[in-house]
Scaffold this motif. Structure first.
Motif, PDB file in Angstrom:
ATOM      1  N   ARG A  69       4.068  58.618-101.446  1.00  0.00           N
ATOM      2  CA  ARG A  69       3.548  57.259-101.611  1.00  0.00           C
ATOM      3  C   ARG A  69       4.451  56.432-102.513  1.00  0.00           C
ATOM      4  N   ARG A  70       5.030  57.054-103.511  1.00  0.00           N
ATOM      5  CA  ARG A  70       5.935  56.313-104.402  1.00  0.00           C
ATOM      6  C   ARG A  70       7.250  55.972-103.701  1.00  0.00           C
ATOM      7  N   GLU A  71       7.661  56.811-102.760  1.00  0.00           N
ATOM      8  CA  GLU A  71       8.966  56.635-102.126  1.00  0.00           C
ATOM      9  C   GLU A  71       8.932  55.777-100.870  1.00  0.00           C
ATOM     10  N   SER A  73       7.077  52.447 -98.656  1.00  0.00           N
ATOM     11  CA  SER A  73       6.329  51.208 -98.870  1.00  0.00           C
ATOM     12  C   SER A  73       5.248  50.966 -97.823  1.00  0.00           C
ATOM     13  N   GLY A 111      -1.458  60.199-108.079  1.00  0.00           N
ATOM     14  CA  GLY A 111      -0.884  59.031-108.722  1.00  0.00           C
ATOM     15  C   GLY A 111      -1.492  57.727-108.251  1.00  0.00           C
TER      16      GLY A 111
END
Length: 327
Positions: A69-71, A73, A111
């Motif tokens: 999810r962080r990497e 969009s 996260g």
């Protein structure tokens, strides 16, 4: 990739999702870099629904999805599960305090501030007769900790009881060529009530890929080596509860029905998706190539009626006596 609605959530989820058990543990050695590459390939293949649990690798699967999810969009959905951390795993453990603590841990692992879909993780049957447990889920939604709630069940009867609770948006259940009982009543009832169905273990622990043989060796940390008799958890979660040699014999017969143009895994996934009640099948995968292959099943043409009949006949003779009445 094709998409279907998931319950009353308003979500359109990929008909082939991603099951995160194998990238957590219990399927042999996990290479986290390879696992993250596999997750990226899933997104690239049009998959937008990922299923995990807090016990998969003691949170590793959740943390890998958090990294994804962080990497990336683009939007996608993550469903996790809670309850199996209880020791002992008993109905009395499904308290407000315990469930709240499990949710907080998963929020940290993922996260995020809100979990997309929280599912009770194969709770004991008695839990489905305790409205106060489902009231806790309602409160977690009101508190903004979770968006929606569902359940993952072991038995058809548990699924039928679970969908009596309005908070339940989805039911995850073992449904595959070797576990056809859900099609008798549950699938139609879930659809009538507007409840999404997530078909877990659609490839029967890899058996329905057609790649396993009598000589296949599994790592000691792979549940397919240590849980064939249900020593560690529910027997039905390993090869659908079917004896290994009996399953191989059935697969040999089923393989004769698979067109040369597709893999047996794709064919078996398409069989599950023949039911419109199924929102998404969620096969696992530890390699990017596996995920790409699985995702292609979404776009296959429907299986012909004569093939569906032939599959049912093989099930009736070879598999039904072994598992139908148990789950």
């Amino acid at each position: 990739m094709k998409y279907r609605t998931l319950g009353r959530t308003g979500w359109m989820v990929s008909t082939v999702g991603f099951g995160g058990w194998a990238i957590g543990g219990s399927w042999g050695t996990v290479d986290e870099a390879e696992a993250l590459k596999t997750l990226h390939r899933a997104l690239d293949s049009g998959i937008n629904f990922f299923d995990t649990a807090d016990v998969y690798g003691d949170g590793r699967s959740e943390r890998l999805l958090g990294a994804l999810r962080r990497e990336r969009s683009e939007p996608f959905y993550i469903a996790t599960k809670a309850g199996l951390r209880l020791d002992p795993h008993v109905a009395d453990g499904y308290t407000r305090a315990n469930l709240s603590a499990f949710v907080e841990r998963s929020l940290k692992n993922l996260g995020v501030e809100t979990i997309d879909l929280l599912q009770l993780h194969s709770p004991p049957t008695d839990v489905y007769y305790r409205p106060e447990v489902f009231e806790v889920l309602e409160d977690l939604v009101r508190a903004g900790k979770i968006r929606f709630a569902g359940v993952s069940v072991n038995r058809v009867e548990e699924g039928l009881k679970a969908i009596e609770f309005p908070i339940v948006q989805s039911v995850q259940i073992v449904y595959n060529i070797f576990r056809q009982r859900p099609a008798e009543l549950f699938l139609a009832e879930a659809r009538r009530r507007g409840v999404g169905v997530l078909a877990r273990l659609p490839l029967s622990s890899g058996m329905l890929t057609g790649k396993l043989t009598k000589n296949t060796q599994f790592e000691p940390s792979d549940h397919r080596a240590y849980n064939r008799q249900g020593a560690a958890f529910d027997l039905g979660d390993t090869f659908s509860g079917v004896d290994y040699d009996a399953a191989l014999d059935a697969v040999h017969e089923l393989a004769q029905l698979v067109p040369a143009s597709i893999t047996m895994a794709q064919w078996a996934l398409r069989w599950v998706l023949m039911s419109e009640a199924v929102s998404s099948v969620i096969p696992g995968g530890r390699k990017a190539a596996q995920v790409k292959d699985n995702a292609a099943a979404s776009d296959l043409e429907p299986l012909p009626p004569e093939i569906m009949t032939a599959v049912r006949e093989i099930y009736e003779v070879r598999i039904k006596p072994l598992v139908h009445s148990r789950w």
